[in-house]
Design a protein around this motif. Structure first.
Motif, PDB file in Angstrom:
ATOM      1  N   VAL A 298       0.814  -1.215   0.000  1.00 38.64           N
ATOM      2  CA  VAL A 298       0.000   0.000   0.000  1.00 38.64           C
ATOM      3  C   VAL A 298       0.849   1.267   0.000  1.00 38.64           C
ATOM      4  CG1 VAL A 298      -1.977  -1.105   1.090  1.00 38.64           C
ATOM      5  CG2 VAL A 298      -0.187  -0.100   2.525  1.00 38.64           C
ATOM      6  N   TRP A 299       2.152   1.116   0.236  1.00 39.16           N
ATOM      7  CA  TRP A 299       3.045   2.290   0.241  1.00 39.16           C
ATOM      8  C   TRP A 299       4.485   1.827   0.117  1.00 39.16           C
ATOM      9  CZ3 TRP A 299       6.925   3.250   3.898  1.00 39.16           C
ATOM     10  CH2 TRP A 299       7.553   4.493   3.793  1.00 39.16           C
ATOM     11  N   HIS A 300       5.272   2.602  -0.597  1.00 36.24           N
ATOM     12  CA  HIS A 300       6.715   2.374  -0.591  1.00 36.24           C
ATOM     13  C   HIS A 300       7.429   3.712  -0.662  1.00 36.24           C
ATOM     14  CE1 HIS A 300       8.025   3.201  -4.812  1.00 36.24           C
ATOM     15  NE2 HIS A 300       6.747   2.991  -5.054  1.00 36.24           N
ATOM     16  N   SER A 301       8.601   3.762  -0.064  1.00 36.29           N
ATOM     17  CA  SER A 301       9.350   5.006   0.040  1.00 36.29           C
ATOM     18  C   SER A 301      10.168   5.247  -1.222  1.00 36.29           C
ATOM     19  CB  SER A 301      10.278   4.953   1.252  1.00 36.29           C
ATOM     20  OG  SER A 301      11.156   6.064   1.275  1.00 36.29           O
ATOM     21  N   GLN A 302      10.081   6.452  -1.743  1.00 34.26           N
ATOM     22  CA  GLN A 302      10.903   6.834  -2.889  1.00 34.26           C
ATOM     23  C   GLN A 302      12.335   7.106  -2.461  1.00 34.26           C
ATOM     24  OE1 GLN A 302       9.882   6.746  -5.944  1.00 34.26           O
ATOM     25  NE2 GLN A 302       7.659   6.632  -5.732  1.00 34.26           N
ATOM     26  N   ALA A 303      12.494   7.551  -1.221  1.00 36.44           N
ATOM     27  CA  ALA A 303      13.822   7.949  -0.741  1.00 36.44           C
ATOM     28  C   ALA A 303      14.622   6.787  -0.163  1.00 36.44           C
ATOM     29  CB  ALA A 303      13.675   9.052   0.319  1.00 36.44           C
ATOM     30  N   SER A 304      13.927   5.762   0.354  1.00 31.48           N
ATOM     31  CA  SER A 304      14.615   4.638   1.008  1.00 31.48           C
ATOM     32  C   SER A 304      14.220   3.330   0.339  1.00 31.48           C
ATOM     33  CB  SER A 304      14.252   4.603   2.493  1.00 31.48           C
ATOM     34  OG  SER A 304      14.911   3.530   3.139  1.00 31.48           O
ATOM     35  N   PRO A 305      15.042   2.792  -0.561  1.00 30.04           N
ATOM     36  CA  PRO A 305      14.726   1.544  -1.252  1.00 30.04           C
ATOM     37  C   PRO A 305      14.475   0.398  -0.269  1.00 30.04           C
ATOM     38  CG  PRO A 305      16.622   2.620  -2.257  1.00 30.04           C
ATOM     39  CD  PRO A 305      16.336   3.364  -0.997  1.00 30.04           C
ATOM     40  N   GLY A 306      13.429  -0.367  -0.526  1.00 33.78           N
ATOM     41  CA  GLY A 306      13.104  -1.495   0.327  1.00 33.78           C
ATOM     42  C   GLY A 306      12.107  -1.172   1.416  1.00 33.78           C
ATOM     43  N   ARG A 307      11.963   0.101   1.744  1.00 33.39           N
ATOM     44  CA  ARG A 307      10.997   0.459   2.799  1.00 33.39           C
ATOM     45  C   ARG A 307       9.600   0.498   2.192  1.00 33.39           C
ATOM     46  NH1 ARG A 307      12.268   5.530   6.481  1.00 33.39           N
ATOM     47  NH2 ARG A 307      13.782   3.998   7.249  1.00 33.39           N
ATOM     48  N   SER A 308       8.713  -0.326   2.732  1.00 38.13           N
ATOM     49  CA  SER A 308       7.365  -0.407   2.187  1.00 38.13           C
ATOM     50  C   SER A 308       6.404  -0.905   3.256  1.00 38.13           C
ATOM     51  CB  SER A 308       7.317  -1.333   0.959  1.00 38.13           C
ATOM     52  OG  SER A 308       7.659  -2.659   1.322  1.00 38.13           O
ATOM     53  N   MET A 309       5.134  -0.659   3.000  1.00 34.64           N
ATOM     54  CA  MET A 309       4.068  -1.121   3.887  1.00 34.64           C
ATOM     55  C   MET A 309       3.154  -2.050   3.106  1.00 34.64           C
ATOM     56  SD  MET A 309       2.521  -0.721   6.981  1.00 34.64           S
ATOM     57  CE  MET A 309       2.826   0.963   7.596  1.00 34.64           C
ATOM     58  N   HIS A 310       2.912  -3.227   3.674  1.00 33.70           N
ATOM     59  CA  HIS A 310       2.006  -4.195   3.062  1.00 33.70           C
ATOM     60  C   HIS A 310       0.816  -4.430   3.981  1.00 33.70           C
ATOM     61  CE1 HIS A 310       4.335  -6.211  -0.349  1.00 33.70           C
ATOM     62  NE2 HIS A 310       5.113  -5.223   0.064  1.00 33.70           N
ATOM     63  N   ALA A 311      -0.353  -4.547   3.397  1.00 30.97           N
ATOM     64  CA  ALA A 311      -1.562  -4.927   4.128  1.00 30.97           C
ATOM     65  C   ALA A 311      -1.938  -6.348   3.726  1.00 30.97           C
ATOM     66  CB  ALA A 311      -2.703  -3.969   3.811  1.00 30.97           C
ATOM     67  N   PHE A 312      -2.411  -7.126   4.688  1.00 29.31           N
ATOM     68  CA  PHE A 312      -2.853  -8.479   4.358  1.00 29.31           C
ATOM     69  C   PHE A 312      -4.261  -8.704   4.890  1.00 29.31           C
ATOM     70  CE2 PHE A 312      -0.964  -9.136   8.577  1.00 29.31           C
ATOM     71  CZ  PHE A 312      -1.920  -9.928   9.204  1.00 29.31           C
ATOM     72  N   GLY A 313      -4.930  -9.644   4.271  1.00 31.79           N
ATOM     73  CA  GLY A 313      -6.268 -10.018   4.707  1.00 31.79           C
ATOM     74  C   GLY A 313      -6.482 -11.508   4.516  1.00 31.79           C
ATOM     75  N   PRO A 338      11.939  -0.697   8.608  1.00 33.17           N
ATOM     76  CA  PRO A 338      11.345   0.401   9.377  1.00 33.17           C
ATOM     77  C   PRO A 338      12.321   1.516   9.716  1.00 33.17           C
ATOM     78  CG  PRO A 338      11.706  -1.517  10.769  1.00 33.17           C
ATOM     79  CD  PRO A 338      12.005  -1.948   9.377  1.00 33.17           C
ATOM     80  N   PHE A 339      13.630   1.199   9.765  1.00 32.39           N
ATOM     81  CA  PHE A 339      14.625   2.200  10.137  1.00 32.39           C
ATOM     82  C   PHE A 339      15.810   2.135   9.175  1.00 32.39           C
ATOM     83  CE2 PHE A 339      12.666   0.596  14.105  1.00 32.39           C
ATOM     84  CZ  PHE A 339      11.963   1.742  14.448  1.00 32.39           C
ATOM     85  N   GLU A 340      16.478   3.270   9.006  1.00 27.42           N
ATOM     86  CA  GLU A 340      17.694   3.318   8.189  1.00 27.42           C
ATOM     87  C   GLU A 340      18.734   2.380   8.797  1.00 27.42           C
ATOM     88  OE1 GLU A 340      18.223   4.704   5.378  1.00 27.42           O
ATOM     89  OE2 GLU A 340      16.344   5.831   5.215  1.00 27.42           O
TER      90      GLU A 340
END
Length: 431
Positions: A298-313, A338-340
């Protein structure tokens, strides 16, 4: 010696596997210069592991340990520990014998030990430790896999757990949790049919067919043999003891590609076995169920490769005639990186709701009334809230502190049990 160690077949394998384990650990203990950066604890065995892999023989092994402390509510305050050790070897027949599309043979052995926090401390239905159960050494897979007729069709057959290939999300997002309600597969599938999840294995065949780069269909047929599940005397017997029928799952998979990838699974299964109808002396002929599983970025960071948020159901419904566990709902979020500087860490939060079959509730009330007793006025489901942090200490070692809050632990047993707060730690290591 305990009964769990009294076996005949394993004697042929336990010695070599123990020797292999000792050999593989020696490099790790002898030279720790690259211990923090190697991909497995035992490393490359002085080059032998890489050499064997290139020739078609690949060894794998992992350990998971789960400690859970009941801090409040439930049955009692205390801690329980369980563990799982898995050793496997894969033979690539194409590399070994120079065969074109020779396929692969997989053999896996599993050993589980420990005690259950759910049974001893909380009294709930959803296992707090996903690796508890079947506390003995067993053969968990002996299978053969290859493509057939075309690259789009893959077949796998032999002795295996059907849940290895069906009923779960391929991304592995759900195993960022320690509770078995999330990690793996919706539990009402195995609770209300002959569906088997790891480590319970049965004879069967599974087909995968790629309809396109994004769509795939999976279908399988597995022997149903309830007497072999969790039975240590059947730990090394591939053949069934008492076949009751065949379970036939059908699964449609969609893999969304792009900046926000996703995975969607829609499945149906039918078990031809006769089973006792809940609340009746009669039998029901055949049991079925269906499920929907989703993992969507549902989201990924343009500035930090690999940082993303996934939703599951998760949604799963089982036969109301014969399953004590009729529905399961699960939702949650997982944050990757979640962190650099912590590229492989995760933060996960999930909510699950396990709904008992109303017929089971009626049967419990009738039984209590016959004894002049009453059933507590409970809500309709056991509920779970879980928060975990996956700390990737090294490429081969993961530490996962975990908090679980279990609402109405006695929903399935019709007992009044206070909500429980459980603190846990999961340790995973690859050999």
């Amino acid at each position: 010696m305990s009964r769990a160690f009294r076996f005949s077949g394993p004697r042929l394998l336990a010695g070599p596997l123990l020797t292999l384990t000792c050999i593989t650990l020696q490099p790790a203990l002898a030279n720790d210069a690259d211990l923090m950066t190697r991909s497995t604890l035992s490393g490359d065995w002085g080059g032998l592991r890489h050499q064997l892999d290139s020739q078609g023989i690949k060894f794998t092994g992992d350990y998971s340990g789960e400690t859970a402390y009941n801090a409040d509510g439930g049955l009692q305050r205390s801690a329980r520990y369980s563990q799982n050790i898995k050793l496997g070897v894969q033979f690539d027949l194409g590399k070994l014998y120079g065969l074109d599309n020779g396929g692969k043979v997989q053999m896996t052995i599993n050993d589980r030990r420990g005690n259950s926090a759910s049974e001893d401390l909380v009294g709930n239905r959803l296992p707090i430790q996903e690796n508890f159960g079947g506390l003995y050494t067993r053969l968990t897979e002996l299978s053969y896999e290859r493509t057939l007729f075309s690259p789009e069709l893959n077949v796998k057959l032999g002795y295996m757990a059907m849940g290895n290939d069906l009923g779960g999300l391929d991304s592995g997002i759900l195993c960022n949790f320690m509770n078995a309600g999330f990690c793996g597969h919706p539990l009402n599938m195995s609770g209300g049919s002959g569906w088997t999840n790891y480590p319970n294995a049965h004879l069967g065949v599974r087909l995968k067919y790629d309809l396109s780069s994004t769509w795939q269909v999976r279908v399988a047929a597995f022997n149903v043999d309830p007497q072999s599940n969790g039975n240590s005397s059947r730990a090394w017997h591939l053949g069934p003891k008492h076949t009751t029928g065949t379970v036939l799952p059908l699964e449609l998979v969609y893999k969304l590609q792009g900046e926000l990838p996703g995975e969607y699974k829609l499945g149906y299964y039918y078990d031809s076995s006769d089973a006792k109808r809940i609340g009746s002396d009669k039998e029901v002929s055949g049991r079925d169920g269906h499920y929907l599983l989703i993992d969507q970025a549902v989201w990924h960071s343009q500035a930090s490769p690999g940082r993303s948020m996934h939703a599951f159901g998760q949604y799963s419904a089982a036969s109301t005639a014969a399953s004590p566990f009729s529905k399961w709902y699960g939702v949650g979020l997982v944050l990757y990186t979640p962190f650099e500087g912590r590229a492989r860490d995760t933060i996960a939060i999930g909510y699950g709701r396990a709904v008992p079959n109303p017929r089971s509730r009626d049967a419990q009330q009738d039984a209590a009334a016959a004894n002049g007793e009453s059933v507590p006025n409970l809500h309709s489901a056991e509920q779970l809230i879980e928060l975990s942090y996956g700390y990737q200490a090294t490429p081969w070692l993961t530490l996962r502190p975990d908090v679980q809050y279990i609402i109405e632990p006695g929903a399935f047993s019709a007992e009044k049990i206070d909500n429980a707060l459980v603190l846990g730690l999961q340790v995973k290591a690859s050999f």
